[in-house]
Design a protein around this motif. Sequence first.
Motif, PDB file in Angstrom:
ATOM      1  N   ALA A   1     -20.100  68.015  48.115  1.00 53.27           N
ATOM      2  CA  ALA A   1     -20.113  68.765  46.853  1.00 53.27           C
ATOM      3  C   ALA A   1     -19.520  67.910  45.747  1.00 53.27           C
ATOM      4  O   ALA A   1     -18.584  67.132  45.977  1.00 53.27           O
ATOM      5  N   ILE A   2     -20.079  68.080  44.553  1.00 54.65           N
ATOM      6  CA  ILE A   2     -19.491  67.503  43.339  1.00 54.65           C
ATOM      7  C   ILE A   2     -18.338  68.429  42.951  1.00 54.65           C
ATOM      8  O   ILE A   2     -18.542  69.634  42.705  1.00 54.65           O
ATOM      9  N   ILE A   3     -17.135  67.849  42.929  1.00 54.56           N
ATOM     10  CA  ILE A   3     -15.920  68.649  42.737  1.00 54.56           C
ATOM     11  C   ILE A   3     -15.500  68.627  41.277  1.00 54.56           C
ATOM     12  O   ILE A   3     -15.235  67.557  40.716  1.00 54.56           O
ATOM     13  N   MET A   4     -15.401  69.800  40.690  1.00 56.16           N
ATOM     14  CA  MET A   4     -15.023  69.904  39.276  1.00 56.16           C
ATOM     15  C   MET A   4     -13.550  69.523  39.085  1.00 56.16           C
ATOM     16  O   MET A   4     -12.701  69.859  39.929  1.00 56.16           O
ATOM     17  N   PRO A   5     -13.259  68.860  37.950  1.00 54.79           N
ATOM     18  CA  PRO A   5     -11.917  68.304  37.734  1.00 54.79           C
ATOM     19  C   PRO A   5     -11.016  69.170  36.861  1.00 54.79           C
ATOM     20  O   PRO A   5      -9.984  68.683  36.389  1.00 54.79           O
ATOM     21  N   ASN A   6     -11.364  70.465  36.664  1.00 56.93           N
ATOM     22  CA  ASN A   6     -10.566  71.274  35.716  1.00 56.93           C
ATOM     23  C   ASN A   6      -9.357  71.927  36.388  1.00 56.93           C
ATOM     24  O   ASN A   6      -9.194  73.148  36.373  1.00 56.93           O
ATOM     25  N   LEU A   7      -8.514  71.080  36.959  1.00 56.65           N
ATOM     26  CA  LEU A   7      -7.225  71.563  37.467  1.00 56.65           C
ATOM     27  C   LEU A   7      -6.241  71.607  36.293  1.00 56.65           C
ATOM     28  O   LEU A   7      -6.551  71.150  35.201  1.00 56.65           O
TER      29      LEU A   7
ATOM     30  N   ALA B   1      -7.317  66.862  53.468  1.00 56.67           N
ATOM     31  CA  ALA B   1      -6.242  67.445  54.290  1.00 56.67           C
ATOM     32  C   ALA B   1      -6.505  68.937  54.508  1.00 56.67           C
ATOM     33  O   ALA B   1      -6.327  69.456  55.614  1.00 56.67           O
ATOM     34  N   ALA B   2      -6.959  69.634  53.467  1.00 54.00           N
ATOM     35  CA  ALA B   2      -7.224  71.077  53.582  1.00 54.00           C
ATOM     36  C   ALA B   2      -8.371  71.351  54.550  1.00 54.00           C
ATOM     37  O   ALA B   2      -8.435  72.415  55.162  1.00 54.00           O
ATOM     38  N   LEU B   3      -9.294  70.395  54.676  1.00 55.16           N
ATOM     39  CA  LEU B   3     -10.436  70.578  55.574  1.00 55.16           C
ATOM     40  C   LEU B   3     -10.009  70.558  57.035  1.00 55.16           C
ATOM     41  O   LEU B   3     -10.729  71.107  57.887  1.00 55.16           O
ATOM     42  N   GLY B   4      -8.898  69.910  57.306  1.00 55.95           N
ATOM     43  CA  GLY B   4      -8.385  69.859  58.679  1.00 55.95           C
ATOM     44  C   GLY B   4      -9.414  69.363  59.668  1.00 55.95           C
ATOM     45  O   GLY B   4      -9.570  69.934  60.741  1.00 55.95           O
ATOM     46  N   GLY B   5     -10.178  68.350  59.307  1.00 52.47           N
ATOM     47  CA  GLY B   5     -11.115  67.760  60.258  1.00 52.47           C
ATOM     48  C   GLY B   5     -12.548  68.261  60.123  1.00 52.47           C
ATOM     49  O   GLY B   5     -13.468  67.661  60.679  1.00 52.47           O
ATOM     50  N   ASP B   6     -12.782  69.360  59.373  1.00 60.48           N
ATOM     51  CA  ASP B   6     -14.168  69.801  59.139  1.00 60.48           C
ATOM     52  C   ASP B   6     -14.905  68.702  58.396  1.00 60.48           C
ATOM     53  O   ASP B   6     -14.339  68.060  57.517  1.00 60.48           O
ATOM     54  N   SER B   7     -16.183  68.547  58.720  1.00 60.49           N
ATOM     55  CA  SER B   7     -16.941  67.478  58.071  1.00 60.49           C
ATOM     56  C   SER B   7     -17.489  67.970  56.728  1.00 60.49           C
ATOM     57  O   SER B   7     -18.234  68.950  56.665  1.00 60.49           O
ATOM     58  N   PHE B   8     -17.068  67.301  55.663  1.00 54.88           N
ATOM     59  CA  PHE B   8     -17.477  67.698  54.307  1.00 54.88           C
ATOM     60  C   PHE B   8     -17.020  66.586  53.387  1.00 54.88           C
ATOM     61  O   PHE B   8     -15.870  66.155  53.465  1.00 54.88           O
ATOM     62  N   GLU B   9     -17.912  66.118  52.524  1.00 55.41           N
ATOM     63  CA  GLU B   9     -17.522  65.007  51.649  1.00 55.41           C
ATOM     64  C   GLU B   9     -17.357  65.466  50.210  1.00 55.41           C
ATOM     65  O   GLU B   9     -18.331  65.855  49.567  1.00 55.41           O
ATOM     66  N   PRO B  10     -16.124  65.408  49.697  1.00 55.71           N
ATOM     67  CA  PRO B  10     -15.930  65.745  48.283  1.00 55.71           C
ATOM     68  C   PRO B  10     -16.338  64.561  47.405  1.00 55.71           C
ATOM     69  O   PRO B  10     -15.868  63.443  47.605  1.00 55.71           O
ATOM     70  N   LEU B  11     -17.232  64.816  46.467  1.00 54.90           N
ATOM     71  CA  LEU B  11     -17.710  63.780  45.536  1.00 54.90           C
ATOM     72  C   LEU B  11     -16.945  64.007  44.239  1.00 54.90           C
ATOM     73  O   LEU B  11     -17.140  65.023  43.568  1.00 54.90           O
ATOM     74  N   MET B  12     -16.075  63.083  43.901  1.00 56.65           N
ATOM     75  CA  MET B  12     -15.094  63.344  42.848  1.00 56.65           C
ATOM     76  C   MET B  12     -15.639  63.046  41.448  1.00 56.65           C
ATOM     77  O   MET B  12     -16.544  62.232  41.271  1.00 56.65           O
ATOM     78  N   THR B  13     -15.040  63.741  40.464  1.00 53.52           N
ATOM     79  CA  THR B  13     -15.418  63.561  39.054  1.00 53.52           C
ATOM     80  C   THR B  13     -14.145  63.436  38.217  1.00 53.52           C
ATOM     81  O   THR B  13     -13.076  63.888  38.630  1.00 53.52           O
ATOM     82  N   LEU B  14     -14.291  62.852  37.035  1.00 51.45           N
ATOM     83  CA  LEU B  14     -13.176  62.799  36.075  1.00 51.45           C
ATOM     84  C   LEU B  14     -13.439  63.772  34.941  1.00 51.45           C
ATOM     85  O   LEU B  14     -14.587  64.019  34.575  1.00 51.45           O
TER      86      LEU B  14
ATOM     87  N   GLU C   1     -16.311  53.931  44.643  1.00 53.19           N
ATOM     88  CA  GLU C   1     -17.254  54.606  45.565  1.00 53.19           C
ATOM     89  C   GLU C   1     -17.039  56.118  45.641  1.00 53.19           C
ATOM     90  O   GLU C   1     -17.954  56.858  46.002  1.00 53.19           O
ATOM     91  N   HIS C   2     -15.838  56.603  45.335  1.00 53.43           N
ATOM     92  CA  HIS C   2     -15.594  58.038  45.477  1.00 53.43           C
ATOM     93  C   HIS C   2     -15.713  58.819  44.172  1.00 53.43           C
ATOM     94  O   HIS C   2     -15.532  60.035  44.161  1.00 53.43           O
ATOM     95  N   VAL C   3     -15.970  58.138  43.067  1.00 55.08           N
ATOM     96  CA  VAL C   3     -16.116  58.854  41.786  1.00 55.08           C
ATOM     97  C   VAL C   3     -17.588  58.811  41.390  1.00 55.08           C
ATOM     98  O   VAL C   3     -18.176  57.735  41.288  1.00 55.08           O
ATOM     99  N   HIS C   4     -18.171  59.985  41.175  1.00 48.25           N
ATOM    100  CA  HIS C   4     -19.621  60.064  41.024  1.00 48.25           C
ATOM    101  C   HIS C   4     -20.075  60.501  39.646  1.00 48.25           C
ATOM    102  O   HIS C   4     -21.270  60.415  39.341  1.00 48.25           O
ATOM    103  N   ALA C   5     -19.155  60.993  38.810  1.00 54.62           N
ATOM    104  CA  ALA C   5     -19.579  61.483  37.499  1.00 54.62           C
ATOM    105  C   ALA C   5     -18.349  61.773  36.650  1.00 54.62           C
ATOM    106  O   ALA C   5     -17.212  61.740  37.136  1.00 54.62           O
ATOM    107  N   VAL C   6     -18.616  62.055  35.372  1.00 51.71           N
ATOM    108  CA  VAL C   6     -17.568  62.446  34.420  1.00 51.71           C
ATOM    109  C   VAL C   6     -17.982  63.787  33.821  1.00 51.71           C
ATOM    110  O   VAL C   6     -19.143  63.968  33.446  1.00 51.71           O
ATOM    111  N   LYS C   7     -17.039  64.723  33.762  1.00 48.37           N
ATOM    112  CA  LYS C   7     -17.363  66.066  33.267  1.00 48.37           C
ATOM    113  C   LYS C   7     -16.931  66.224  31.815  1.00 48.37           C
ATOM    114  O   LYS C   7     -15.786  65.916  31.461  1.00 48.37           O
ATOM    115  N   TYR C   8     -17.837  66.728  31.018  1.00 50.63           N
ATOM    116  CA  TYR C   8     -17.555  66.970  29.606  1.00 50.63           C
ATOM    117  C   TYR C   8     -17.420  68.477  29.359  1.00 50.63           C
ATOM    118  O   TYR C   8     -18.388  69.227  29.479  1.00 50.63           O
TER     119      TYR C   8
END
Length: 341
Positions: free
Chosen positions: A34-40, A59-72, A90-97
Amino acid sequence: MLTLKRPDDFHLHLRDGAALDSIVHYSARRFARAIIMPNLTPPVTRVSDALAYRERILAALGGDSFEPLMTLYLTDNTPADEIRAAAAHEHVHAVKYYPAGATTHSENGVMRLEHVYPLLEIMAETGLPLLVHGEVTDPAVDVFDREAVFIEQVLEPLRERLPELRLVLEHITTEQGVEYVKSCPRNQAATITPQHCLLNRNALFRDGMRPHHFCLPVLKAESHRQAVLNAAVSGDERFFLGTDSAPHARGRKECAHACAGIFSAPVALEVYAEIFEHCGALDKLQGFASEHGARFYGLPENTESITLKKAAWTVPDSLPYGDGEIIPFRAGEELTWTLTD
Ligand code: DOR
Ligand code: ZN
């Protein structure tokens, strides 16, 4: 039975801390990435923030297979070097406006797009996509018109100036959004949520005010819903799945000043299947859910698959969320598709 290449969610809010721990498995159960939104709070503005957030998600996944695709999260003060570092990572895929003030946690967003044109030029050169919350924030503009006005006032001039910029108009809600994307070459695309396919703005008021149907951009009139739905099921590869699942605790929704956001992660894939089936377009679901987005982002398609069966289940009325509870999309309603193991 319906077997698909494992889908991806190209627009997801996972939050942080105890909230993240309570919800991430709903997405991991259905989606590969998933593309993970950065609005923390504070927002994820640096590559180092994105990498630290990625570690917390893993860490929250606790071993479940899932790839977070990070954004700024783009701000008026983002340094050019940060954009170059993001493009190379490699782990940053986009920038959110986020236009400043447009939605939840957008107060650090961009005041005027002109301020960040030099950054957008770097993105155009490097191919790093810009993900756009496409609404003007001028309080004088009617809330139902904010996407259409944004397209005219912001997106069209941006396309003139930087035609090669890769861009995703997130969670489109209007006929104008659909037409804009269709008028673009393949470097511009849009995500589509389940709620904007399924509901029009009457759903906000059926049998009383419905805060759990409030999201931004807000639900629109029926003609717009139909345009968005038709785009989703069309097979056009510029349209792909992005749930915009955006959890808020029950008390933040059922109050004065209710937060915007619909928590769809626990039901999203099943609901999209229902929508595509209803349109006689189940054969188009795999493209929308598992192929178009990966192609846009230059990611390999997932090799695993997921199977849904035609069996009814009732969505829980509420789910645990940190030390409180949350109301999922379609709470208490019956869905016709069920995941198999
Ligand atoms: O409804 C929304 N909720 N729209 C957004 O743009 C942000 C999101 C959230 O973070 O809650
Ligand atoms: Zn969102």
